[in-house]
Design a protein around this motif. Structure first.
Motif, PDB file in Angstrom:
ATOM      1  N   LEU A 162      28.971  37.102  25.434  1.00  0.00           N
ATOM      2  CA  LEU A 162      29.200  36.505  26.752  1.00  0.00           C
ATOM      3  C   LEU A 162      30.131  35.299  26.648  1.00  0.00           C
ATOM      4  O   LEU A 162      30.101  34.563  25.660  1.00  0.00           O
ATOM      5  CB  LEU A 162      27.870  36.046  27.358  1.00  0.00           C
ATOM      6  N   PRO A 163      30.980  35.087  27.669  1.00  0.00           N
ATOM      7  CA  PRO A 163      31.793  33.876  27.676  1.00  0.00           C
ATOM      8  C   PRO A 163      30.909  32.635  27.589  1.00  0.00           C
ATOM      9  O   PRO A 163      29.788  32.618  28.107  1.00  0.00           O
ATOM     10  CB  PRO A 163      32.514  33.949  29.034  1.00  0.00           C
ATOM     11  N   ASP A 165      29.128  29.083  28.151  1.00  0.00           N
ATOM     12  CA  ASP A 165      28.647  28.477  29.394  1.00  0.00           C
ATOM     13  C   ASP A 165      29.377  27.151  29.637  1.00  0.00           C
ATOM     14  O   ASP A 165      29.123  26.162  28.947  1.00  0.00           O
ATOM     15  CB  ASP A 165      27.136  28.237  29.295  1.00  0.00           C
ATOM     16  N   TRP A 208      20.678  31.118  34.281  1.00  0.00           N
ATOM     17  CA  TRP A 208      21.987  30.857  34.894  1.00  0.00           C
ATOM     18  C   TRP A 208      21.863  30.766  36.415  1.00  0.00           C
ATOM     19  O   TRP A 208      22.371  29.831  37.036  1.00  0.00           O
ATOM     20  CB  TRP A 208      22.947  31.972  34.493  1.00  0.00           C
ATOM     21  N   GLU A 342      36.398  29.396  33.888  1.00  0.00           N
ATOM     22  CA  GLU A 342      35.413  29.720  32.851  1.00  0.00           C
ATOM     23  C   GLU A 342      34.068  30.069  33.487  1.00  0.00           C
ATOM     24  O   GLU A 342      33.367  30.978  33.029  1.00  0.00           O
ATOM     25  CB  GLU A 342      35.271  28.538  31.891  1.00  0.00           C
ATOM     26  N   TYR A 343      33.719  29.349  34.547  1.00  0.00           N
ATOM     27  CA  TYR A 343      32.488  29.650  35.278  1.00  0.00           C
ATOM     28  C   TYR A 343      32.553  31.053  35.875  1.00  0.00           C
ATOM     29  O   TYR A 343      31.595  31.832  35.780  1.00  0.00           O
ATOM     30  CB  TYR A 343      32.267  28.613  36.381  1.00  0.00           C
ATOM     31  N   ARG A 346      32.106  33.821  33.192  1.00  0.00           N
ATOM     32  CA  ARG A 346      30.714  33.985  32.754  1.00  0.00           C
ATOM     33  C   ARG A 346      29.864  34.591  33.869  1.00  0.00           C
ATOM     34  O   ARG A 346      29.032  35.470  33.623  1.00  0.00           O
ATOM     35  CB  ARG A 346      30.127  32.645  32.321  1.00  0.00           C
ATOM     36  N   ASP A 347      30.067  34.138  35.083  1.00  0.00           N
ATOM     37  CA  ASP A 347      29.275  34.634  36.205  1.00  0.00           C
ATOM     38  C   ASP A 347      29.506  36.132  36.410  1.00  0.00           C
ATOM     39  O   ASP A 347      28.560  36.897  36.623  1.00  0.00           O
ATOM     40  CB  ASP A 347      29.635  33.856  37.477  1.00  0.00           C
ATOM     41  N   SER A 349      30.465  38.327  34.159  1.00  0.00           N
ATOM     42  CA  SER A 349      29.865  39.062  33.043  1.00  0.00           C
ATOM     43  C   SER A 349      28.355  39.180  33.202  1.00  0.00           C
ATOM     44  O   SER A 349      27.773  40.248  32.973  1.00  0.00           O
ATOM     45  CB  SER A 349      30.202  38.366  31.714  1.00  0.00           C
TER      46      SER A 349
END
Length: 406
Positions: A162-163, A165, A208, A342-343, A346-347, A349
């Motif tokens: 995962l990217p 956090d 998350w 970046e957020y 991740r969101d 994914s």
């Protein structure tokens, strides 16, 4: 005075309505499978063939349906070729050169390319009978695919991949865990969704989502943070929505009203403000041409758009909420855009993982309760209408006299 009452659009489709009424009658009869198809003793019951047989009857009665039931059984090949039966939950995907069979719930393909329709139909008939399809050895080497029990599973994002956090500094803000797309229990049946993976996705996505909900709430109730939107690169909006469009008088009044409601967007051009507001209303509220009003969600949507978030409307709005919260935490505007990207990565994914877990789990749950060899339940248009009536509905009654039809 005699009158005719009408209520549903589907009644205008006379032939479809008649067949749907026939389908509803047939699926309610004990002894008649209420599924699209059912494999039994090497033969396939096809519901639509029974519908066709009954449609030819002058007086379709339940007793007649039972007498015709045996005639609705066909060979597996006939089911595939004559009645377009596709073994559930597969679908056929073609690219003009060959076809493959795709498992819609597992997002998997049988690793065999079918160059001719006859080959494809034979494979589908075998699937109906519960037989395995011999794969092409050459297809097992394709990258990013998992091979298991004669199916190839597309690679999913693993928890370890995962990217990173970008909001890890705020992990201690809340201990809330809010499960994305809740699934009650783990069910085995998918080689990649082990119980460890199932639990891991639940924990990571829950943590998350709990953090995001806390940030959303904080942003929505911080007027000072909301006003800081004016420090974002709003000139991008004016450039992105640049057009030669000339507003008419009514449009000008809308723009004036928007200016009054959203002083934070003073740097945005009239055209951009007008079209961005209409886009927001369609994307987030499913309305168009609504009377302008103060809605802080629009400010969040504008913030997300200004920061270059490329996603669906609700996701753009939520990214704007995160950006406002980060501004309230003194995050420099020059690094904000990168942190938001970046957020978003991740969101996306995590949501993909949560949706995959949910789809697989719900399929396995339903599959365990489904009769062996059965297709999907028979559905009719009025089923959708019945469901639609339960949510945000209003009723309108129209009365017409017979003279209106003369």
């Amino acid at each position: 005075m005699s009158s005719i009452m009408t209520d549903e659009l589907h009644l205008m489709f006379n032939d479809q309505a008649r067949k749907d009424n026939l389908r509803k009658m047939l699926r309610a009869i004990d002894g008649i499978p209420s599924v699209q198809y059912l494999v039994k003793n090497g033969q396939v019951f096809v519901f639509e063939k029974l519908v066709s047989l009954m449609s030819s009857e002058t007086s379709p009665e339940p007793q007649k349906a039972m007498a015709l039931l045996e005639q609705a059984y066909v060979t597996p090949m006939q089911a595939v070729t004559d009645w377009k039966i596709v073994p559930y939950p597969f679908e056929v995907i073609g690219n003009g050169n060959y076809w493959v069979l795709h498992h819609t719930k597992f997002d998997a393909v049988i690793p065999k390319k079918f160059d001719a329709l006859t080959q494809l139909h034979e494979a589908m008939a075998d699937l109906l009978l519960g037989r395995s399809i011999t794969p092409d050895a050459s297809e097992l080497m394709e990258p990013n695919l998992f091979y298991f029990e004669k199916q190839v599973y597309k690679s999913i994002v693993r928890l370890a991949d995962l990217p990173a956090d970008p909001l890890a500094d705020w992990d201690d803000m809340t201990a809330d865990s809010i499960e994305m797309l809740a699934v009650e229990q783990y069910l085995p049946g998918h080689p990649l969704l082990t119980e460890i993976v199932f639990t891991g996705i639940k924990e990571v996505t829950g943590k998350w989502q709990g953090k995001l909900d806390w940030m959303h709430c904080a942003a929505e109730h911080d007027d000072q943070a909301i006003s800081s939107i004016s420090f974002l690169p709003l000139d991008r909006l004016s450039a992105d929505y640049a057009t030669t469009w000339v507003p008419e008088e009514d449009d000008k009044q809308v723009i004036v009203a928007l200016r009054g409601h959203y002083p934070e967007l003073a740097e945005v051009s009239d055209v951009a403000l007008y079209f961005l507001y209409d886009e927001f209303q369609m994307a987030c509220n499913q309305v168009s041409g609504a009377e302008p009003s103060r809605d802080i969600d629009f400010l969040f949507y504008a913030a997300g758009t200004a920061l270059g978030v490329d996603d669906e409307g609700i996701a753009i709005r939520d990214a704007g909420k995160i950006s406002v919260y980060l501004l309230s935490e003194n995050t420099p505007t020059e690094v904000l855009a990168q942190k938001i990207q970046e957020y978003v990565a991740r969101d996306k994914s995590l949501r993909q993982l949560a949706l995959w877990r949910w789809n697989v789990s719900k399929f396995l749950e339903g599959f365990a309760q489904t009769e062996k060899g059965a297709g999907q339940p028979v559905a009719v248009f009025s089923d959708m209408m019945n469901i639609a009536r339960k949510y945000g509905h209003t009723s309108v009654t129209v009365t017409q006299s017979r003279s209106d039809f003369s």
